[in-house]
Design an enzyme around this catalytic site. Structure first.
Site, PDB file in Angstrom:
ATOM      1  N   ASP A 186       8.306  -6.262  -1.494  1.00 43.33           N
ATOM      2  CA  ASP A 186       8.272  -6.251  -0.030  1.00 43.33           C
ATOM      3  C   ASP A 186       8.332  -4.823   0.517  1.00 43.33           C
ATOM      4  O   ASP A 186       8.923  -3.937  -0.104  1.00 43.33           O
ATOM      5  CB  ASP A 186       9.453  -7.080   0.493  1.00 43.33           C
ATOM      6  CG  ASP A 186       9.249  -7.534   1.927  1.00 43.33           C
ATOM      7  OD1 ASP A 186       8.130  -7.385   2.462  1.00 43.33           O
ATOM      8  OD2 ASP A 186      10.219  -8.049   2.525  1.00 43.33           O
ATOM      9  N   GLY A 221       3.962  -2.974   4.372  1.00 45.32           N
ATOM     10  CA  GLY A 221       3.569  -2.704   5.762  1.00 45.32           C
ATOM     11  C   GLY A 221       4.368  -1.554   6.348  1.00 45.32           C
ATOM     12  O   GLY A 221       3.808  -0.658   6.993  1.00 45.32           O
ATOM     13  N   HIS A 225      -0.636  -2.092   1.024  1.00 43.19           N
ATOM     14  CA  HIS A 225      -0.860  -3.068  -0.055  1.00 43.19           C
ATOM     15  C   HIS A 225      -1.542  -2.386  -1.252  1.00 43.19           C
ATOM     16  O   HIS A 225      -1.214  -2.669  -2.399  1.00 43.19           O
ATOM     17  CB  HIS A 225      -1.696  -4.245   0.453  1.00 43.19           C
ATOM     18  CG  HIS A 225      -1.026  -5.013   1.564  1.00 43.19           C
ATOM     19  ND1 HIS A 225       0.294  -5.396   1.508  1.00 43.19           N
ATOM     20  CD2 HIS A 225      -1.488  -5.457   2.773  1.00 43.19           C
ATOM     21  CE1 HIS A 225       0.622  -6.046   2.629  1.00 43.19           C
ATOM     22  NE2 HIS A 225      -0.444  -6.092   3.410  1.00 43.19           N
ATOM     23  N   LEU A 272       4.285  -9.168 -22.992  1.00 47.06           N
ATOM     24  CA  LEU A 272       4.840  -9.452 -21.657  1.00 47.06           C
ATOM     25  C   LEU A 272       4.030 -10.572 -21.015  1.00 47.06           C
ATOM     26  O   LEU A 272       2.798 -10.573 -21.083  1.00 47.06           O
ATOM     27  CB  LEU A 272       4.741  -8.185 -20.776  1.00 47.06           C
ATOM     28  CG  LEU A 272       5.181  -8.347 -19.324  1.00 47.06           C
ATOM     29  CD1 LEU A 272       6.707  -8.510 -19.241  1.00 47.06           C
ATOM     30  CD2 LEU A 272       4.760  -7.140 -18.486  1.00 47.06           C
TER      31      LEU A 272
HETATM   32  C1  IPE Z   1       7.675 -12.418   0.968  1.00 44.17           C
HETATM   33  O1  IPE Z   1       7.642 -11.348   1.853  1.00 44.17           O
HETATM   34  C2  IPE Z   1       6.354 -12.583   0.331  1.00 44.17           C
HETATM   35  C3  IPE Z   1       5.886 -11.459  -0.491  1.00 44.17           C
HETATM   36  C4  IPE Z   1       6.532 -10.369  -0.762  1.00 44.17           C
HETATM   37  C5  IPE Z   1       4.589 -11.637  -1.048  1.00 44.17           C
HETATM   38  P1  IPE Z   1       7.454 -11.547   3.415  1.00 44.17           P
HETATM   39  O2  IPE Z   1       7.441 -10.186   3.999  1.00 44.17           O
HETATM   40  O3  IPE Z   1       6.302 -12.431   3.703  1.00 44.17           O
HETATM   41  O4  IPE Z   1       8.791 -12.342   3.795  1.00 44.17           O
HETATM   42  P2  IPE Z   1       9.566 -12.503   5.181  1.00 44.17           P
HETATM   43  O5  IPE Z   1       8.584 -13.040   6.173  1.00 44.17           O
HETATM   44  O6  IPE Z   1      10.046 -11.144   5.571  1.00 44.17           O
HETATM   45  O7  IPE Z   1      10.691 -13.442   4.869  1.00 44.17           O
HETATM   46  C1  IPE Z   2       4.820  -7.334   1.038  1.00 47.71           C
HETATM   47  O1  IPE Z   2       4.823  -6.359   2.028  1.00 47.71           O
HETATM   48  C2  IPE Z   2       3.424  -7.806   0.699  1.00 47.71           C
HETATM   49  C3  IPE Z   2       3.087  -9.133   1.231  1.00 47.71           C
HETATM   50  C4  IPE Z   2       3.936  -9.941   1.840  1.00 47.71           C
HETATM   51  C5  IPE Z   2       1.733  -9.576   1.034  1.00 47.71           C
HETATM   52  P1  IPE Z   2       4.772  -6.727   3.555  1.00 47.71           P
HETATM   53  O2  IPE Z   2       3.349  -6.810   3.992  1.00 47.71           O
HETATM   54  O3  IPE Z   2       5.591  -7.942   3.839  1.00 47.71           O
HETATM   55  O4  IPE Z   2       5.458  -5.460   4.194  1.00 47.71           O
HETATM   56  P2  IPE Z   2       6.452  -5.397   5.421  1.00 47.71           P
HETATM   57  O5  IPE Z   2       7.569  -6.361   5.147  1.00 47.71           O
HETATM   58  O6  IPE Z   2       5.662  -5.800   6.641  1.00 47.71           O
HETATM   59  O7  IPE Z   2       6.897  -3.982   5.467  1.00 47.71           O
HETATM   60 MG    MG Z   3       7.548  -8.246   4.276  1.00 53.12          MG
END
Ligand code: IPE
Ligand code: IPE
Ligand code: MG
Length: 232
Positions: free
Chosen positions: A20, A23, A37, A131
């Site tokens: 996570d 973004g 990403h 793995l």
């Molecule tokens: C969970 O992250 C899914 C992935 C990392 C792929 P999100 O960013 O979607 O989760 P929430 O919305 O913050 O719970």
């Molecule tokens: C995790 O990063 C990747 C996916 C959920 C696909 P995010 O896209 O959720 O990044 P943030 O949480 O907005 O920073």
């Molecule tokens: Mg996220």
């Protein structure tokens, strides 16, 4: 039944990662979210290479949740494109490195060409024995549990063991979530029954080999009791 203090044994680990913060990583650099990403893929490469040396035999990473379909169409398209390119460019290296790749989650909502790419990559890497890399795509733990329960019940035998067998993964030893969030977001709800949790504020694209090493080192200092008493 796993023994207590298992984390100090030399048994092979199942580590799960909620990757996570892509973004926020991009926003902090005034880049498009898609660039975050892309950078996240580099972090995944680093972790996959480092995993066997950390005694990890199964690595399950959360790449796209079933709830991520709620994101803007452009971001979803960029992510699907990234997965396609990952499968295309990475398969050869995975085979070379002894990595078996499995994609877990629903496939019926993915574009057909991506499903074909997945099948090709899984077939090419099926003999990997160093793995097991499981990438969760259109994944919802609640949906997986429902499907597994239906199958086990359909076969007339719904128990913890048959349900776990349907889910097809070992129990998670250590769950890591990056970016400072401290929730499961519908990831591996069954398999994490006795997992140790490690939350770090590091954003996923910045996650490096040392972060994995640190998380594993902390894990080895945890006492896992599985409901029993600590060994004298
Ligand atoms: C969970 O992250 C899914 C992935 C990392 C792929 P999100 O960013 O979607 O989760 P929430 O919305 O913050 O719970
Ligand atoms: C995790 O990063 C990747 C996916 C959920 C696909 P995010 O896209 O959720 O990044 P943030 O949480 O907005 O920073
Ligand atoms: Mg996220």
């Amino acid at each position: 039944m796993p023994s207590s203090l298992q984390c100090q044994d030399n048994h092979k680990l199942h580590v799960a990662i909620i990757m996570d913060g892509n973004g926020r990583w991009a926003a902090s650099r005034e880049l498009m979210r898609a660039a975050g990403h892309e950078a996240g893929i580099e972090a995944l490469r680093r972790v996959v290479r480092a995993a066997p040396d950390e005694n990890i035999s199964t690595l399950t990473v959360y790449a796209f949740s079933s709830d991520n379909w709620k994101r803007p169409e452009g971001e979803v398209a960029a992510l699907l494109d990234l997965f396609r390119r990952f499968l295309d460019t990475e398969t050869e290296d995975l085979v070379r490195d002894g990595v078996k790749l499995s994609i877990v989650g629903r496939r019926d909502r993915l574009p057909q060409d991506l499903v074909h790419e997945i099948e090709r990559a899984e077939a090419a890497t099926e003999w990997g024995d160093l793995l097991h890399l499981r990438v969760a795509l259109d994944y919802s733990a609640r949906d997986m549990i429902i499907e597994a329960a239906k199958k086990a019940a359909g076969a007339g035998d719904l128990t913890r063991e048959t349900l776990a067998a349907q889910l097809g993964a070992p129990e998670v030893d250590l769950l890591i979530r990056t970016s400072g969030e401290q929730r499961l977001s519908d990831f591996l709800l069954w398999e994490c029954a006795y997992a140790e949790f490690h939350f770090t504020t590091r954003l996923w694209p910045d996650f490096a080999e040392n972060d994995l090493k640190d998380a594993i080192a902390v894990f080895h200092h945890r006492q896992r009791r599985f409901g029993a008493l600590q060994a004298a």
